[in-house]
Design a protein around this motif. Structure first.
Motif, PDB file in Angstrom:
ATOM      1  N   TYR A 170       6.512  12.158   1.882  1.00 11.19           N
ATOM      2  CA  TYR A 170       5.471  11.161   2.111  1.00 11.19           C
ATOM      3  C   TYR A 170       5.955   9.991   2.961  1.00 11.19           C
ATOM      4  O   TYR A 170       5.156   9.390   3.685  1.00 11.19           O
ATOM      5  N   GLU A 171       7.229   9.681   2.912  1.00 13.19           N
ATOM      6  CA  GLU A 171       7.747   8.643   3.808  1.00 13.19           C
ATOM      7  C   GLU A 171       7.521   9.056   5.263  1.00 13.19           C
ATOM      8  O   GLU A 171       7.105   8.238   6.086  1.00 13.19           O
ATOM      9  N   ARG A 172       7.764  10.301   5.543  1.00 16.42           N
ATOM     10  CA  ARG A 172       7.546  10.796   6.916  1.00 16.42           C
ATOM     11  C   ARG A 172       6.064  10.840   7.251  1.00 16.42           C
ATOM     12  O   ARG A 172       5.656  10.456   8.352  1.00 16.42           O
ATOM     13  N   ILE A 173       5.243  11.307   6.312  1.00 15.67           N
ATOM     14  CA  ILE A 173       3.790  11.336   6.545  1.00 15.67           C
ATOM     15  C   ILE A 173       3.288   9.921   6.819  1.00 15.67           C
ATOM     16  O   ILE A 173       2.523   9.692   7.766  1.00 15.67           O
ATOM     17  N   MET A 174       3.721   8.961   6.007  1.00 19.63           N
ATOM     18  CA  MET A 174       3.264   7.572   6.174  1.00 19.63           C
ATOM     19  C   MET A 174       3.728   7.015   7.520  1.00 19.63           C
ATOM     20  O   MET A 174       2.984   6.273   8.177  1.00 19.63           O
ATOM     21  N   PRO A 208      11.270  17.914  -6.900  1.00 21.73           N
ATOM     22  CA  PRO A 208      11.614  16.657  -7.572  1.00 21.73           C
ATOM     23  C   PRO A 208      10.841  15.499  -6.930  1.00 21.73           C
ATOM     24  O   PRO A 208      10.518  15.537  -5.734  1.00 21.73           O
ATOM     25  N   GLY A 209      10.559  14.480  -7.713  1.00 22.02           N
ATOM     26  CA  GLY A 209       9.809  13.323  -7.232  1.00 22.02           C
ATOM     27  C   GLY A 209      10.413  12.699  -5.995  1.00 22.02           C
ATOM     28  O   GLY A 209       9.704  12.298  -5.078  1.00 22.02           O
ATOM     29  N   ARG A 210      11.749  12.636  -5.939  1.00 18.53           N
ATOM     30  CA  ARG A 210      12.404  12.009  -4.775  1.00 18.53           C
ATOM     31  C   ARG A 210      12.113  12.799  -3.504  1.00 18.53           C
ATOM     32  O   ARG A 210      11.986  12.228  -2.427  1.00 18.53           O
ATOM     33  N   ASP A 211      11.976  14.125  -3.610  1.00 19.96           N
ATOM     34  CA  ASP A 211      11.666  14.932  -2.438  1.00 19.96           C
ATOM     35  C   ASP A 211      10.222  14.738  -1.996  1.00 19.96           C
ATOM     36  O   ASP A 211       9.929  14.700  -0.801  1.00 19.96           O
ATOM     37  N   VAL A 212       9.323  14.619  -2.953  1.00 21.51           N
ATOM     38  CA  VAL A 212       7.924  14.344  -2.623  1.00 21.51           C
ATOM     39  C   VAL A 212       7.837  13.001  -1.890  1.00 21.51           C
ATOM     40  O   VAL A 212       7.145  12.880  -0.877  1.00 21.51           O
ATOM     41  N   VAL A 213       8.565  12.007  -2.384  1.00 25.63           N
ATOM     42  CA  VAL A 213       8.562  10.691  -1.727  1.00 25.63           C
ATOM     43  C   VAL A 213       9.134  10.807  -0.319  1.00 25.63           C
ATOM     44  O   VAL A 213       8.594  10.220   0.623  1.00 25.63           O
ATOM     45  N   ARG A 214      10.204  11.559  -0.143  1.00 32.26           N
ATOM     46  CA  ARG A 214      10.793  11.732   1.195  1.00 32.26           C
ATOM     47  C   ARG A 214       9.784  12.355   2.155  1.00 32.26           C
ATOM     48  O   ARG A 214       9.676  11.941   3.315  1.00 32.26           O
ATOM     49  N   ARG A 231       0.839  -1.202   0.000  1.00 28.17           N
ATOM     50  CA  ARG A 231       0.000   0.000   0.000  1.00 28.17           C
ATOM     51  C   ARG A 231       0.876   1.256   0.000  1.00 28.17           C
ATOM     52  O   ARG A 231       0.601   2.216  -0.722  1.00 28.17           O
ATOM     53  N   GLU A 232       1.934   1.241   0.802  1.00 26.81           N
ATOM     54  CA  GLU A 232       2.814   2.404   0.837  1.00 26.81           C
ATOM     55  C   GLU A 232       3.493   2.609  -0.514  1.00 26.81           C
ATOM     56  O   GLU A 232       3.620   3.738  -0.979  1.00 26.81           O
ATOM     57  N   ARG A 233       3.900   1.528  -1.156  1.00 27.66           N
ATOM     58  CA  ARG A 233       4.511   1.635  -2.483  1.00 27.66           C
ATOM     59  C   ARG A 233       3.540   2.294  -3.457  1.00 27.66           C
ATOM     60  O   ARG A 233       3.916   3.176  -4.236  1.00 27.66           O
ATOM     61  N   ILE A 234       2.272   1.910  -3.380  1.00 28.98           N
ATOM     62  CA  ILE A 234       1.243   2.479  -4.256  1.00 28.98           C
ATOM     63  C   ILE A 234       1.066   3.976  -3.977  1.00 28.98           C
ATOM     64  O   ILE A 234       0.962   4.785  -4.902  1.00 28.98           O
ATOM     65  N   VAL A 235       1.054   4.360  -2.698  1.00 30.94           N
ATOM     66  CA  VAL A 235       0.928   5.776  -2.338  1.00 30.94           C
ATOM     67  C   VAL A 235       2.106   6.561  -2.908  1.00 30.94           C
ATOM     68  O   VAL A 235       1.919   7.629  -3.505  1.00 30.94           O
ATOM     69  N   PHE A 236       3.322   6.029  -2.761  1.00 32.33           N
ATOM     70  CA  PHE A 236       4.505   6.724  -3.288  1.00 32.33           C
ATOM     71  C   PHE A 236       4.416   6.872  -4.803  1.00 32.33           C
ATOM     72  O   PHE A 236       4.755   7.927  -5.351  1.00 32.33           O
ATOM     73  N   GLU A 237       3.970   5.840  -5.484  1.00 36.37           N
ATOM     74  CA  GLU A 237       3.803   5.926  -6.938  1.00 36.37           C
ATOM     75  C   GLU A 237       2.757   6.969  -7.299  1.00 36.37           C
ATOM     76  O   GLU A 237       2.959   7.770  -8.225  1.00 36.37           O
ATOM     77  N   ASN A 238       1.638   6.968  -6.571  1.00 39.05           N
ATOM     78  CA  ASN A 238       0.563   7.926  -6.847  1.00 39.05           C
ATOM     79  C   ASN A 238       1.025   9.366  -6.682  1.00 39.05           C
ATOM     80  O   ASN A 238       0.741  10.216  -7.534  1.00 39.05           O
ATOM     81  N   VAL A 239       1.739   9.651  -5.595  1.00 38.67           N
ATOM     82  CA  VAL A 239       2.149  11.046  -5.381  1.00 38.67           C
ATOM     83  C   VAL A 239       3.200  11.476  -6.400  1.00 38.67           C
ATOM     84  O   VAL A 239       3.232  12.645  -6.789  1.00 38.67           O
ATOM     85  N   GLN A 240       4.020  10.546  -6.843  1.00 38.81           N
ATOM     86  CA  GLN A 240       4.979  10.893  -7.890  1.00 38.81           C
ATOM     87  C   GLN A 240       4.265  11.197  -9.201  1.00 38.81           C
ATOM     88  O   GLN A 240       4.630  12.132  -9.910  1.00 38.81           O
ATOM     89  N   GLU A 241       3.239  10.424  -9.503  1.00 41.73           N
ATOM     90  CA  GLU A 241       2.462  10.681 -10.728  1.00 41.73           C
ATOM     91  C   GLU A 241       1.738  12.018 -10.671  1.00 41.73           C
ATOM     92  O   GLU A 241       1.621  12.711 -11.679  1.00 41.73           O
TER      93      GLU A 241
END
Length: 91
Positions: free
Chosen positions: A72-76, A64-70, A47-57
């Motif tokens: 969201y990693e904290r949010i998750m 940058p996408g890597r910063d958005v993922v970072r 589920r977390e992988r899917i969320v990371f993919e969704n926010v990158q899309e």
């Protein structure tokens, strides 16, 4: 716009972000209750992988996408703790 105007804009955006994070936390709390009642695991890596993919899309920059993922990693991480402990259980 000058610096005070930009800062006012940031303050308003922060208010909106806090409101949205609170809504997300309430949803995570409810999901956590249902997971506990159903004896489901709190941590769901797929589920977390899917969320990371969704926010990158959804990301259209300038972050940058890597910063958005970072972010969201904290949010998750925080939301996972809410699911474990409930809202207000953490100081």
């Amino acid at each position: 716009m000058d610096i005070p105007d930009w800062r006012n804009k940031i303050d308003e955006l922060d208010r909106q972000l806090v409101d949205l994070l609170s809504q997300r936390a309430r949803a995570a709390h409810e999901i956590g209750k249902q997971k506990r009642e159903s004896a489901l695991p709190i941590y769901e890596p797929e589920r977390e992988r899917i969320v990371f993919e969704n926010v990158q899309e959804m990301n259209r920059g300038p972050l940058p996408g890597r910063d958005v993922v970072r972010i969201y990693e904290r949010i998750m991480d925080v939301m996972r703790n809410i699911q474990k402990e409930g809202i207000g259980s953490r100081a």
